[in-house]
Write an enzyme that holds these catalytic residues in place. Sequence first.
Site, PDB file in Angstrom:
ATOM      1  N   ASP A 110      -1.292   2.222   1.718  1.00  0.00           N
ATOM      2  CA  ASP A 110      -2.459   2.107   0.838  1.00  0.00           C
ATOM      3  C   ASP A 110      -2.127   2.860  -0.443  1.00  0.00           C
ATOM      4  O   ASP A 110      -1.999   4.091  -0.444  1.00  0.00           O
ATOM      5  CB  ASP A 110      -3.698   2.698   1.518  1.00  0.00           C
ATOM      6  CG  ASP A 110      -4.977   2.421   0.739  1.00  0.00           C
ATOM      7  OD1 ASP A 110      -4.941   2.508  -0.512  1.00  0.00           O
ATOM      8  OD2 ASP A 110      -6.008   2.138   1.362  1.00  0.00           O
ATOM      9  N   LYS A 165     -11.249  -0.009  -7.349  1.00  0.00           N
ATOM     10  CA  LYS A 165     -11.051   1.342  -7.857  1.00  0.00           C
ATOM     11  C   LYS A 165     -10.292   1.335  -9.186  1.00  0.00           C
ATOM     12  O   LYS A 165     -10.785   0.842 -10.190  1.00  0.00           O
ATOM     13  CB  LYS A 165     -10.355   2.190  -6.793  1.00  0.00           C
ATOM     14  CG  LYS A 165     -10.975   2.083  -5.395  1.00  0.00           C
ATOM     15  CD  LYS A 165     -12.456   2.412  -5.360  1.00  0.00           C
ATOM     16  CE  LYS A 165     -13.012   2.602  -3.949  1.00  0.00           C
ATOM     17  NZ  LYS A 165     -13.040   1.421  -3.095  1.00  0.00           N
TER      18      LYS A 165
END
Length: 383
Positions: free
Chosen positions: A175, A200
Amino acid sequence: MCGDCKNFETIAVHGSCEWSENTGSISVPIYQTATFKHAGLSQSTGYDYSRLQNPTREELEKTIARLEGGKEGLAFSTGMAAIDAVARLFLPGDHVIISDDLYGGTYRLFEDVYKNYGIEVTYVDTTNLEEILKAIKHNTKAFYIETPSNPMMKISDIKKISELARNNGVITIVDNTFLTPYFQKPLDLGADIVIHSGTKFLGGHNDTLSGLLVASREDLIEKLRFAQVSIGATLSPFDSWLIQRGIKTLPVRLEKQQQNAIEIANWLKECSEVEEVFYPGFKENKGHEICLRQASGFGSMLSFTVKKKETVEKILGNVQVISFAESLGGVESLITYPYLQTHAAIPEEIRNKIGVTDKLLRLSVGIENINDLIEDLNKSFNK
Protein backbone atom coordinates in the site's frame (compact mmCIF):
# COMPACT_ATOMS: atom_id res chain seq x y z
CA MET A 1 3.29 8.60 -27.12
CA CYS A 2 5.21 11.82 -26.57
CA GLY A 3 8.75 10.56 -26.16
CA ASP A 4 9.92 13.69 -24.37
CA CYS A 5 7.74 12.86 -21.31
CA LYS A 6 10.40 10.99 -19.35
CA ASN A 7 10.54 12.66 -15.94
CA PHE A 8 7.93 12.23 -13.22
CA GLU A 9 6.71 15.82 -13.14
CA THR A 10 6.21 15.88 -16.91
CA ILE A 11 4.41 12.54 -16.96
CA ALA A 12 2.16 13.69 -14.11
CA VAL A 13 1.09 16.71 -16.17
CA HIS A 14 0.77 15.04 -19.56
CA GLY A 15 -0.35 11.54 -18.56
CA SER A 16 0.16 8.53 -20.76
CA CYS A 17 0.23 10.64 -23.94
CA GLU A 18 -1.72 7.82 -25.62
CA TRP A 19 -5.18 9.30 -25.76
CA SER A 20 -6.10 11.30 -28.81
CA GLU A 21 -9.05 13.05 -30.38
CA ASN A 22 -9.29 15.61 -33.14
CA THR A 23 -10.39 18.77 -31.30
CA GLY A 24 -7.00 19.63 -29.83
CA SER A 25 -8.35 19.44 -26.26
CA ILE A 26 -5.58 19.81 -23.67
CA SER A 27 -7.70 18.18 -20.97
CA VAL A 28 -8.66 14.53 -21.35
CA PRO A 29 -12.37 14.45 -22.31
CA ILE A 30 -14.88 13.03 -19.87
CA TYR A 31 -16.58 10.22 -21.75
CA GLN A 32 -19.75 10.34 -19.67
CA THR A 33 -21.45 7.41 -21.32
CA ALA A 34 -22.67 4.03 -20.13
CA THR A 35 -22.45 2.32 -23.52
CA PHE A 36 -20.89 2.69 -26.97
CA LYS A 37 -22.39 2.46 -30.46
CA HIS A 38 -21.26 -0.19 -32.94
CA ALA A 39 -21.20 0.35 -36.69
CA GLY A 40 -22.35 -3.20 -37.34
CA LEU A 41 -22.00 -6.84 -36.38
CA SER A 42 -18.44 -7.62 -35.23
CA GLN A 43 -17.51 -3.96 -35.73
CA SER A 44 -16.34 -2.34 -32.51
CA THR A 45 -14.54 0.87 -31.65
CA GLY A 46 -12.78 -1.06 -28.92
CA TYR A 47 -15.31 0.14 -26.36
CA ASP A 48 -18.53 -1.63 -25.51
CA TYR A 49 -19.71 -0.75 -22.01
CA SER A 50 -18.18 1.61 -19.44
CA ARG A 51 -17.95 -0.98 -16.69
CA LEU A 52 -15.61 -2.90 -18.98
CA GLN A 53 -13.68 -0.02 -20.50
CA ASN A 54 -13.98 3.75 -20.76
CA PRO A 55 -11.47 6.10 -22.45
CA THR A 56 -11.31 8.51 -19.49
CA ARG A 57 -10.67 5.74 -16.99
CA GLU A 58 -8.17 4.09 -19.31
CA GLU A 59 -6.12 7.27 -19.47
CA LEU A 60 -5.92 7.35 -15.67
CA GLU A 61 -4.99 3.66 -15.53
CA LYS A 62 -2.22 4.13 -18.08
CA THR A 63 -0.95 7.22 -16.27
CA ILE A 64 -0.67 5.57 -12.84
CA ALA A 65 0.98 2.51 -14.41
CA ARG A 66 3.55 4.76 -16.04
CA LEU A 67 4.20 6.71 -12.84
CA GLU A 68 4.61 3.52 -10.78
CA GLY A 69 6.65 1.75 -13.45
CA GLY A 70 4.19 -1.13 -13.80
CA LYS A 71 2.68 -2.98 -16.75
CA GLU A 72 -0.92 -1.94 -16.17
CA GLY A 73 -3.06 0.08 -13.80
CA LEU A 74 -6.65 -0.48 -12.71
CA ALA A 75 -9.01 2.17 -11.32
CA PHE A 76 -11.76 1.38 -8.81
CA SER A 77 -14.61 3.26 -7.18
CA THR A 78 -12.85 3.35 -3.79
CA GLY A 79 -9.59 2.27 -2.18
CA MET A 80 -11.42 -0.55 -0.41
CA ALA A 81 -12.75 -1.81 -3.76
CA ALA A 82 -9.14 -2.00 -4.97
CA ILE A 83 -8.09 -3.96 -1.88
CA ASP A 84 -11.12 -6.22 -2.34
CA ALA A 85 -9.92 -7.05 -5.87
CA VAL A 86 -6.51 -8.01 -4.44
CA ALA A 87 -8.14 -10.17 -1.77
CA ARG A 88 -9.94 -12.07 -4.54
CA LEU A 89 -6.58 -13.39 -5.73
CA PHE A 90 -6.70 -15.80 -2.81
CA LEU A 91 -8.62 -19.07 -2.47
CA PRO A 92 -10.06 -20.85 0.57
CA GLY A 93 -7.17 -22.27 2.57
CA ASP A 94 -4.69 -19.61 1.46
CA HIS A 95 -2.70 -17.67 4.06
CA VAL A 96 -1.69 -14.00 3.93
CA ILE A 97 0.81 -12.19 6.17
CA ILE A 98 -0.23 -8.58 6.80
CA SER A 99 1.32 -5.60 8.60
CA ASP A 100 -0.03 -5.40 12.15
CA ASP A 101 -0.20 -1.60 11.90
CA LEU A 102 -2.59 -0.85 9.06
CA TYR A 103 -5.77 0.97 8.11
CA GLY A 104 -8.76 -0.30 10.06
CA GLY A 105 -10.84 -0.82 6.92
CA THR A 106 -8.27 -3.27 5.57
CA TYR A 107 -8.32 -5.17 8.85
CA ARG A 108 -12.14 -5.29 8.77
CA LEU A 109 -12.15 -6.59 5.17
CA PHE A 110 -9.86 -9.51 5.91
CA GLU A 111 -11.24 -10.29 9.37
CA ASP A 112 -14.98 -9.85 8.87
CA VAL A 113 -15.35 -10.70 5.19
CA TYR A 114 -12.61 -12.90 3.79
CA LYS A 115 -12.08 -15.06 6.86
CA ASN A 116 -15.62 -16.26 6.19
CA TYR A 117 -14.37 -17.52 2.83
CA GLY A 118 -11.50 -19.46 4.34
CA ILE A 119 -8.69 -16.93 3.89
CA GLU A 120 -6.27 -17.20 6.81
CA VAL A 121 -4.45 -14.07 8.00
CA THR A 122 -1.52 -13.48 10.34
CA TYR A 123 -0.67 -9.94 11.48
CA VAL A 124 3.01 -9.30 12.18
CA ASP A 125 5.37 -6.39 12.62
CA THR A 126 6.63 -6.26 9.04
CA THR A 127 9.53 -4.02 10.07
CA ASN A 128 10.98 -7.23 11.56
CA LEU A 129 12.02 -9.73 8.88
CA GLU A 130 12.41 -12.48 11.46
CA GLU A 131 8.75 -12.13 12.43
CA ILE A 132 7.71 -12.43 8.80
CA LEU A 133 9.89 -15.50 8.33
CA LYS A 134 8.45 -17.19 11.43
CA ALA A 135 4.90 -16.51 10.22
CA ILE A 136 5.37 -18.20 6.80
CA LYS A 137 3.37 -21.40 6.36
CA HIS A 138 3.08 -23.97 3.60
CA ASN A 139 -0.08 -22.19 2.39
CA THR A 140 1.24 -18.61 2.55
CA LYS A 141 0.51 -16.81 -0.71
CA ALA A 142 1.33 -13.14 -0.07
CA PHE A 143 2.89 -10.48 2.12
CA TYR A 144 0.72 -7.37 2.42
CA ILE A 145 2.46 -4.31 3.84
CA GLU A 146 1.79 -0.65 4.45
CA THR A 147 4.88 1.53 4.51
CA PRO A 148 4.81 4.07 6.02
CA SER A 149 2.14 2.36 8.09
CA ASN A 150 -1.13 3.92 9.16
CA PRO A 151 -1.07 5.50 11.70
CA MET A 152 2.24 4.75 13.44
CA MET A 153 4.47 5.60 10.44
CA LYS A 154 6.48 2.37 10.71
CA ILE A 155 8.81 1.67 7.79
CA SER A 156 9.09 -1.80 6.29
CA ASP A 157 11.98 -2.72 4.00
CA ILE A 158 10.25 -3.32 0.65
CA LYS A 159 13.33 -4.69 -1.11
CA LYS A 160 14.20 -7.23 1.57
CA ILE A 161 10.58 -8.29 2.05
CA SER A 162 10.18 -8.73 -1.71
CA GLU A 163 13.33 -10.86 -1.83
CA LEU A 164 11.99 -12.98 1.03
CA ALA A 165 8.70 -13.32 -0.84
CA ARG A 166 10.36 -14.49 -4.06
CA ASN A 167 12.49 -17.01 -2.16
CA ASN A 168 9.32 -18.47 -0.68
CA GLY A 169 7.17 -18.35 -3.79
CA VAL A 170 4.76 -15.67 -2.58
CA ILE A 171 3.81 -12.23 -3.87
CA THR A 172 4.42 -8.83 -2.25
CA ILE A 173 1.61 -6.27 -2.08
CA VAL A 174 2.44 -2.73 -0.96
CA ASP A 175 0.00 0.00 0.00
CA ASN A 176 1.79 3.10 -1.30
CA THR A 177 -0.95 5.60 -0.40
CA PHE A 178 1.12 7.70 2.01
CA LEU A 179 4.14 8.36 -0.23
CA THR A 180 2.73 7.87 -3.77
CA PRO A 181 5.05 7.05 -6.69
CA TYR A 182 6.50 10.56 -6.43
CA PHE A 183 8.38 9.59 -3.26
CA GLN A 184 8.41 5.78 -3.44
CA LYS A 185 8.17 3.12 -6.16
CA PRO A 186 7.59 -0.33 -4.64
CA LEU A 187 7.62 -2.15 -7.99
CA ASP A 188 11.17 -0.95 -8.62
CA LEU A 189 12.07 -2.49 -5.25
CA GLY A 190 10.64 -5.88 -6.15
CA ALA A 191 6.97 -5.67 -5.14
CA ASP A 192 4.37 -7.31 -7.39
CA ILE A 193 1.30 -5.14 -6.72
CA VAL A 194 0.92 -1.55 -5.54
CA ILE A 195 -2.28 -0.27 -3.96
CA HIS A 196 -3.47 3.33 -3.65
CA SER A 197 -6.42 4.96 -2.09
CA GLY A 198 -6.59 7.51 -4.91
CA THR A 199 -8.98 9.49 -2.71
CA LYS A 200 -5.93 10.69 -0.81
CA PHE A 201 -2.80 12.26 -2.29
CA LEU A 202 -3.39 11.32 -5.92
CA GLY A 203 -6.74 13.13 -6.02
CA GLY A 204 -5.42 15.64 -3.52
CA HIS A 205 -8.51 17.78 -2.96
CA ASN A 206 -10.77 15.76 -0.64
CA ASP A 207 -13.50 15.84 -3.28
CA THR A 208 -13.76 12.33 -4.72
CA LEU A 209 -13.27 8.64 -3.92
CA SER A 210 -11.12 6.21 -5.88
CA GLY A 211 -8.81 3.22 -5.61
CA LEU A 212 -5.93 2.26 -7.88
CA LEU A 213 -3.84 -0.84 -8.44
CA VAL A 214 -0.66 -1.26 -10.46
CA ALA A 215 0.89 -4.67 -11.13
CA SER A 216 4.12 -5.83 -12.72
CA ARG A 217 3.06 -9.34 -13.78
CA GLU A 218 0.69 -10.25 -16.60
CA ASP A 219 -0.82 -13.19 -14.70
CA LEU A 220 -1.75 -10.96 -11.78
CA ILE A 221 -3.10 -8.25 -14.07
CA GLU A 222 -5.36 -10.75 -15.79
CA LYS A 223 -6.83 -11.92 -12.48
CA LEU A 224 -7.21 -8.39 -11.11
CA ARG A 225 -8.85 -7.14 -14.30
CA PHE A 226 -11.29 -10.06 -14.19
CA ALA A 227 -12.23 -9.16 -10.60
CA GLN A 228 -12.56 -5.49 -11.52
CA VAL A 229 -15.01 -5.92 -14.38
CA SER A 230 -16.86 -8.87 -12.86
CA ILE A 231 -17.60 -7.21 -9.51
CA GLY A 232 -18.12 -3.88 -11.25
CA ALA A 233 -16.63 -1.43 -8.75
CA THR A 234 -14.95 0.52 -11.53
CA LEU A 235 -14.22 4.24 -11.32
CA SER A 236 -16.70 6.53 -13.07
CA PRO A 237 -15.58 8.72 -15.99
CA PHE A 238 -15.99 11.96 -14.04
CA ASP A 239 -14.13 10.68 -10.98
CA SER A 240 -11.41 9.32 -13.26
CA TRP A 241 -11.04 12.81 -14.69
CA LEU A 242 -10.84 14.33 -11.19
CA ILE A 243 -8.05 11.96 -10.15
CA GLN A 244 -6.21 12.57 -13.42
CA ARG A 245 -6.47 16.30 -12.81
CA GLY A 246 -5.21 15.86 -9.25
CA ILE A 247 -2.16 13.93 -10.41
CA LYS A 248 -1.09 16.88 -12.55
CA THR A 249 -0.16 18.86 -9.41
CA LEU A 250 0.99 15.89 -7.30
CA PRO A 251 4.73 16.78 -7.21
CA VAL A 252 4.09 20.43 -6.36
CA ARG A 253 1.59 19.57 -3.64
CA LEU A 254 3.72 16.86 -2.05
CA GLU A 255 6.80 19.07 -1.84
CA LYS A 256 4.84 21.82 -0.09
CA GLN A 257 3.01 19.38 2.18
CA GLN A 258 6.26 17.70 3.19
CA GLN A 259 7.89 21.04 3.91
CA ASN A 260 4.97 21.98 6.18
CA ALA A 261 4.97 18.55 7.84
CA ILE A 262 8.64 18.76 8.79
CA GLU A 263 8.11 22.12 10.48
CA ILE A 264 5.00 20.94 12.32
CA ALA A 265 6.70 17.72 13.43
CA ASN A 266 9.57 19.72 14.89
CA TRP A 267 7.15 22.14 16.57
CA LEU A 268 5.19 19.28 18.13
CA LYS A 269 8.44 17.74 19.34
CA GLU A 270 9.07 20.81 21.46
CA CYS A 271 5.49 21.09 22.74
CA SER A 272 5.28 20.39 26.48
CA GLU A 273 1.92 18.60 26.16
CA VAL A 274 3.15 16.17 23.49
CA GLU A 275 4.61 12.86 24.58
CA GLU A 276 5.97 11.51 21.27
CA VAL A 277 5.91 12.38 17.56
CA PHE A 278 5.96 9.69 14.88
CA TYR A 279 7.44 10.94 11.62
CA PRO A 280 9.83 9.04 9.26
CA GLY A 281 11.87 12.19 8.69
CA PHE A 282 13.27 12.12 12.23
CA LYS A 283 16.69 10.48 12.46
CA GLU A 284 15.65 8.73 15.66
CA ASN A 285 12.73 7.08 13.87
CA LYS A 286 13.45 3.34 13.75
CA GLY A 287 12.86 3.16 9.99
CA HIS A 288 14.55 6.43 9.04
CA GLU A 289 17.57 4.81 7.33
CA ILE A 290 15.38 2.37 5.41
CA CYS A 291 13.17 5.24 4.27
CA LEU A 292 16.24 7.08 3.01
CA ARG A 293 17.19 4.03 0.93
CA GLN A 294 13.82 3.21 -0.59
CA ALA A 295 12.12 6.60 -0.85
CA SER A 296 13.01 10.10 -2.01
CA GLY A 297 10.90 11.82 0.66
CA PHE A 298 9.22 11.33 4.01
CA GLY A 299 5.76 12.59 3.10
CA SER A 300 3.34 14.76 5.02
CA MET A 301 1.69 12.27 7.35
CA LEU A 302 2.57 12.23 11.03
CA SER A 303 1.08 11.04 14.30
CA PHE A 304 1.66 12.13 17.86
CA THR A 305 0.63 11.16 21.37
CA VAL A 306 -0.28 13.64 24.06
CA LYS A 307 0.50 13.20 27.74
CA LYS A 308 -3.09 13.54 28.92
CA LYS A 309 -6.21 12.11 27.33
CA GLU A 310 -8.12 15.35 28.02
CA THR A 311 -5.76 17.13 25.63
CA VAL A 312 -7.20 15.11 22.73
CA GLU A 313 -10.69 16.53 23.20
CA LYS A 314 -9.27 20.01 23.68
CA ILE A 315 -7.31 19.91 20.42
CA LEU A 316 -10.13 18.40 18.36
CA GLY A 317 -12.62 20.93 19.68
CA ASN A 318 -10.44 23.98 19.15
CA VAL A 319 -8.69 23.59 15.79
CA GLN A 320 -9.99 26.05 13.18
CA VAL A 321 -7.62 26.08 10.21
CA ILE A 322 -7.00 22.35 10.56
CA SER A 323 -10.21 20.34 10.18
CA PHE A 324 -11.17 17.49 12.50
CA ALA A 325 -12.08 14.98 9.81
CA GLU A 326 -11.26 11.52 8.53
CA SER A 327 -9.23 10.91 5.36
CA LEU A 328 -5.90 12.43 4.39
CA GLY A 329 -3.72 13.66 1.56
CA GLY A 330 -5.71 16.68 0.45
CA VAL A 331 -4.63 20.31 0.19
CA GLU A 332 -6.52 20.99 3.43
CA SER A 333 -4.88 19.88 6.68
CA LEU A 334 -6.91 17.25 8.55
CA ILE A 335 -6.55 15.84 12.05
CA THR A 336 -7.99 12.45 12.94
CA TYR A 337 -8.50 10.41 16.10
CA PRO A 338 -7.64 6.86 14.93
CA TYR A 339 -8.75 5.22 18.18
CA LEU A 340 -12.41 5.99 17.47
CA GLN A 341 -12.32 6.73 13.74
CA THR A 342 -10.06 5.07 11.17
CA HIS A 343 -9.03 2.18 13.44
CA ALA A 344 -12.23 1.59 15.43
CA ALA A 345 -12.72 -1.78 13.70
CA ILE A 346 -9.51 -3.14 15.24
CA PRO A 347 -9.94 -4.75 18.69
CA GLU A 348 -8.83 -2.52 21.56
CA GLU A 349 -6.11 -4.89 22.78
CA ILE A 350 -4.52 -4.90 19.32
CA ARG A 351 -4.82 -1.12 19.02
CA ASN A 352 -3.07 -0.63 22.35
CA LYS A 353 -0.37 -3.14 21.45
CA ILE A 354 0.60 -1.35 18.23
CA GLY A 355 0.32 2.13 19.78
CA VAL A 356 -3.09 3.26 18.57
CA THR A 357 -4.12 4.44 22.02
CA ASP A 358 -6.71 6.93 23.21
CA LYS A 359 -3.95 9.57 23.31
CA LEU A 360 -2.89 9.29 19.67
CA LEU A 361 -3.77 11.81 16.96
CA ARG A 362 -2.95 11.60 13.25
CA LEU A 363 -2.27 14.70 11.20
CA SER A 364 -2.42 15.01 7.42
CA VAL A 365 -0.60 18.23 6.62
CA GLY A 366 -1.90 20.36 3.75
CA ILE A 367 -0.54 23.25 1.71
CA GLU A 368 -1.73 26.15 3.90
CA ASN A 369 0.70 28.77 5.16
CA ILE A 370 2.84 27.11 7.82
CA ASN A 371 2.45 30.04 10.23
CA ASP A 372 -1.34 29.68 10.16
CA LEU A 373 -1.08 25.94 10.82
CA ILE A 374 1.30 26.28 13.76
CA GLU A 375 -0.69 29.16 15.23
CA ASP A 376 -3.83 27.03 14.96
CA LEU A 377 -2.17 24.14 16.77
CA ASN A 378 -0.73 26.45 19.41
CA LYS A 379 -4.15 27.96 20.13
CA SER A 380 -5.82 24.55 20.22
CA PHE A 381 -3.33 23.33 22.82
CA ASN A 382 -3.62 26.42 24.99
CA LYS A 383 -7.33 27.33 24.96
